[in-house]
Design a protein around this motif. Structure first.
Motif, PDB file in Angstrom:
ATOM      1  N   GLU A 360       0.828  -1.211   0.000  1.00  0.00           N
ATOM      2  CA  GLU A 360       0.000   0.000   0.000  1.00  0.00           C
ATOM      3  C   GLU A 360       0.860   1.258   0.000  1.00  0.00           C
ATOM      4  N   ASP A 381     -11.407  -9.849  -1.403  1.00  0.00           N
ATOM      5  CA  ASP A 381     -11.412  -8.437  -1.014  1.00  0.00           C
ATOM      6  C   ASP A 381     -10.019  -7.956  -0.630  1.00  0.00           C
ATOM      7  N   PRO A 383      -6.767  -6.077  -0.023  1.00  0.00           N
ATOM      8  CA  PRO A 383      -6.377  -4.664  -0.128  1.00  0.00           C
ATOM      9  C   PRO A 383      -5.246  -4.449  -1.126  1.00  0.00           C
ATOM     10  N   GLN A 386      -6.581  -3.338  -4.532  1.00  0.00           N
ATOM     11  CA  GLN A 386      -6.945  -1.932  -4.535  1.00  0.00           C
ATOM     12  C   GLN A 386      -5.710  -1.056  -4.618  1.00  0.00           C
ATOM     13  N   THR A 389      -4.179  -1.163  -8.115  1.00  0.00           N
ATOM     14  CA  THR A 389      -5.072  -0.453  -9.028  1.00  0.00           C
ATOM     15  C   THR A 389      -4.873   1.051  -8.907  1.00  0.00           C
ATOM     16  N   GLU A 390      -4.778   1.525  -7.674  1.00  0.00           N
ATOM     17  CA  GLU A 390      -4.554   2.959  -7.456  1.00  0.00           C
ATOM     18  C   GLU A 390      -3.170   3.377  -7.939  1.00  0.00           C
ATOM     19  N   TRP A 415     -10.178 -10.683 -11.688  1.00  0.00           N
ATOM     20  CA  TRP A 415      -9.260  -9.658 -11.207  1.00  0.00           C
ATOM     21  C   TRP A 415      -8.318  -9.187 -12.311  1.00  0.00           C
TER      22      TRP A 415
END
Length: 726
Positions: A360, A381, A383, A386, A389-390, A415
């Protein structure tokens, strides 16, 4: 014949070894010292394990036989001989499963107020509730079918629970009985919770509730008999890559085709009407020994729902909170910390959050210019999805997704599509090879103007959910030599750009097999020269003949070999003149042992490697795998002085393999050794309730790794002081 005799002398059977593993899991369900609901969970795991084994391994054997394949296996048996023995063993195992359920777990559950009730045990209130539930939730999902010339036998889905009925048409009392089939909805819980007193948990099986309403579904018939059944189909995944337009499209097609697999097993309730059994067996084209009758609910894997539904913490393992990571005091973030030291994490004893945070932060940090990661399987789900992707919006983001992770293809395809839509560069690895290595690489332009690589290397999947109950190891490092080679591995995965030397990494299928053989041979040379020689290897499975033969040769040269293998092992330990110095143990307990650790004494200057690969042909030759060295003194000391000695000292959850492939509990084989559980010790260690002095020195089945132990312990203490003073 001579070749077969030699194979039988050197190797045990793979199928026999796998069944021995599932027996060890069943032992945990039978063990009254485990909390009751944990025992229920273990029994469910044995059923789930057996499902996968039947639809993959047993189905594969049947397929080989049909194809005329007669080459003997590791134990010298032909596929037909292996299948015959395997089928007998599965029948015996299923009988043991239901004996555990009926005679041990159900009575204990009743004593604790957890009751699985027959329909005739329900009072009026419970029956009214159940009937209302049926009308509201169940009936709209049911499609009753009767089999006649106008209605052929329905396509029964793989492992779908169904009810089979014998029906007599009311308009004609003579003539053959009609077969009916009702599929039990997968979307509904298998155990229907009933209203009851506080602190009590009453259930009725969904199929029993449906059975009480069969007459209403078949109004033109009289129901003569009914029973629950389930069919397991061949789920082997075969395809020819050169005939496919793309790997992604191939997997999509195979996901559809998998439903068309041949039946390989029929599970049915004991006492089922003979005519129902025969009609089903004939329809699915099964032999009599492919029919398995159980004295209890069909599909024991679904009892797992009781574990989560019954809120009785006193009947489960006490909660455990993983140890959090503390950064060095002067480090503003994990990247600053990694510039001064490596970080070794032992999950689930150490929190998995630092791994998630590493990804992250790499995605969010404006100084990071690139992030790359491999993905085999993860939670829906996650993280990490995400985060990457960001990251694609502001930096180079690359993901290598393994589409063929068995039973995870659909989610991985989904995915992959989503990632591509978000701008992530998605690759599917080297054609023909599964990408199983666990790597994440972050490239950062640091505050001092230097561009550095940081990476995570692990033994387990990038899955925060399973990290809570799988034992795995993670290494976070900025070591230039390691991170540069990780970058080269990503080039291999995305562009098939090979280099001659990936050292210090061991990379499959390029260099790993020969590197491991070289390390084993080096120990043999040390032993012949009178220097310390000891191999300790922890893994999930051991199947590669060339590695086993090298271990045999090392043993004969005087090398002490301790193998900690959770699952399948075809090596024969303790055979005079062949493997006198080899010991094999398996630890089955609260957590699933998943870490791979390879320790080589190396004449007193020991080396330790971690990685994603077992010593199996598929890992060494058919997958992209990475095994990496541990260089940091504190990390080395932790593995050397804490983790490996704890597993070798386990007498509570460890079983010792015998030469014939069977296992005995360590506490029975080592009666004078004190009771000691590695997993319990490591939990207490993470909580600060104990230290390494609690590891029994005489409990290990083999010599503890003494070389350099004092030096590394000193290094670890020094490293801790350095971190505290930072």
């Amino acid at each position: 014949m001579a070749k077969s005799t030699k194979i039988q002398r050197q190797f045990n059977g793979r199928d026999e070894s796998w069944m021995q593993f599932n027996r060890r899991v069943l032992e945990e369900a039978e063990d009254a010292t485990n909390p009751l609901l944990e025992r229920v969970k273990f029994l469910a795991i044995t059923a789930s394990n057996l499902d996968e084994y039947v639809e993959i391994r047993q189905a594969g054997l049947m397929q080989r036989i049909e194809d005329g394949y007669q080459e003997p296996g590791y134990d010298g048996l032909r596929p037909d001989e292996s299948l015959e023995g395997l089928t007998r063993e599965i029948h015996s195992f299923v009988a043991a499963q239901y004996a555990c359920w009926d005679k041990r777990l159900l009575p204990e559950m009743r004593k604790q107020g957890i009751r699985l009730l027959d329909w005739n045990e329900l009072d009026e209130e419970a029956r009214a509730f159940a009937q209302n539930y049926f009308q509201r939730e169940v009936d709209p999902l049911l499609t009753p079918i009767s089999i006649d010339p106008a209605h052929p036998f329905p396509r029964v889905l793989n492992k779908a629970l169904c009810l089979a009925l014998l029906l007599r048409p009311k308009r004609r009392s003579s003539g053959p009985l009609v077969l009916g089939v009702v599929t039990v909805p997968r979307a509904l819980p298998r155990f229907v919770r009933l209203p009851c007193a506080e602190g009590q948990f009453d259930y009725v099986l969904l199929q029993d509730l449906i059975a009480q309403n069969l007459a209403g579904m078949y109004r033109g018939y009289e129901v003569q008999a009914y029973t629950a059944f389930r069919v397991t189909r061949n789920s082997n995944l075969y395809f020819e890559e050169e005939e496919a337009r793309s790997l992604l499209e191939t997997i999509r097609v195979e996901l559809h085709n998998r439903r068309k697999g041949d039946a390989v097993r029929l599970e049915i309730e004991a006492g089922a009407h003979h005519e129902i059994v025969e009609r089903l067996r004939t329809n699915f084209e099964l032999e009599e020994d492919q029919v398995f009758q159980g004295e209890g609910p069909v599909n024991l894997s679904r009892i797992m729902s009781l574990y989560s539904d019954v809120q009785r913490p006193d009947l489960k393992f006490p909660p455990f909170t993983p140890h959090p990571l503390s950064l060095s005091r002067k480090a503003a973030n994990i990247f600053e910390d990694l510039r001064t030291r490596d970080i070794l994490l032992h999950h689930p004893y150490d929190s998995y959050d630092p791994v998630v945070n590493f990804i992250e932060l790499g995605a969010q940090d404006p100084n990071v210019v690139s992030i790359k990661q491999t993905l085999y399987r993860t939670s829906s789900d996650s993280p990490m999805f995400q985060a990457i992707t960001e990251a694609a919006a502001t930096k180079e983001a690359t993901l290598v997704v393994e589409l063929m992770a068995r039973f995870d293809e659909a989610s991985n395809i989904r995915w992959a599509r989503n990632m591509e839509d978000a701008g992530v560069q998605v690759f599917h690895g080297v054609v023909g090879l599964k990408t199983h290595c666990k790597l994440a690489l972050v490239v950062r332009r640091d505050e001092d103007g230097v561009t550095r690589r940081y990476c995570h290397l692990g033994t387990g999947n990038y899955n925060p959910v399973t990290a809570r109950f799988y034992t795995d190891l993670s290494l976070l490092t900025s070591n230039p030599e390691i991170t540069e080679r990780v970058h080269m591995v990503f080039n291999y995965l995305t562009a098939h750009a090979e280099v001659d030397d990936y050292r210090p990494l061991l990379v499959a299928p390029l260099t790993m097999a020969e590197s491991f053989l070289g390390l084993i041979r080096r120990e043999a040379e040390h032993a012949r020269a009178g220097r310390p020689a000891h191999i300790i290897a922890k893994m999930n499975a051991l199947l590669e003949p060339s590695v086993i033969e090298a271990l045999y040769q090392a043993s004969q040269a005087g090398v002490e070999v301790d193998l900690i293998i959770r699952g399948v092992s075809i090596l024969k330990p303790g055979v005079k003149g062949l493997s006198d110095n080899i010991r094999v143990r398996s630890v089955v307990g609260r957590f699933l042992e998943h870490s791979r650790i390879f320790h080589f004494a190396n004449g007193g200057n020991y080396e330790i490697y971690l990685g994603s690969a077992d010593w199996m042909p598929r890992n060494l030759f058919e997958r992209c795998e990475v095994v990496f060295p541990v260089r940091d003194p504190a990390a080395l000391a932790r593995i050397h002085d804490e983790i490996l000695p704890a597993y070798l000292a386990d007498t509570t959850k460890a079983r010792l393999q015998q030469a014939d492939g069977t296992y005995v509990r360590a506490n029975k084989a080592m009666k004078d050794a004190p009771a000691f559980s590695a997993q319990e010790f490591l939990m207490q260690l993470a909580e600060g309730k104990t230290d390494i002095s609690a590891i029994p020195k005489a409990a290990s089945s083999g010599p503890r790794p003494a070389a350099r132990a004092t030096k590394t312990a000193s290094n670890r203490r020094s490293a801790k002081k350095a971190v505290a003073a930072d």
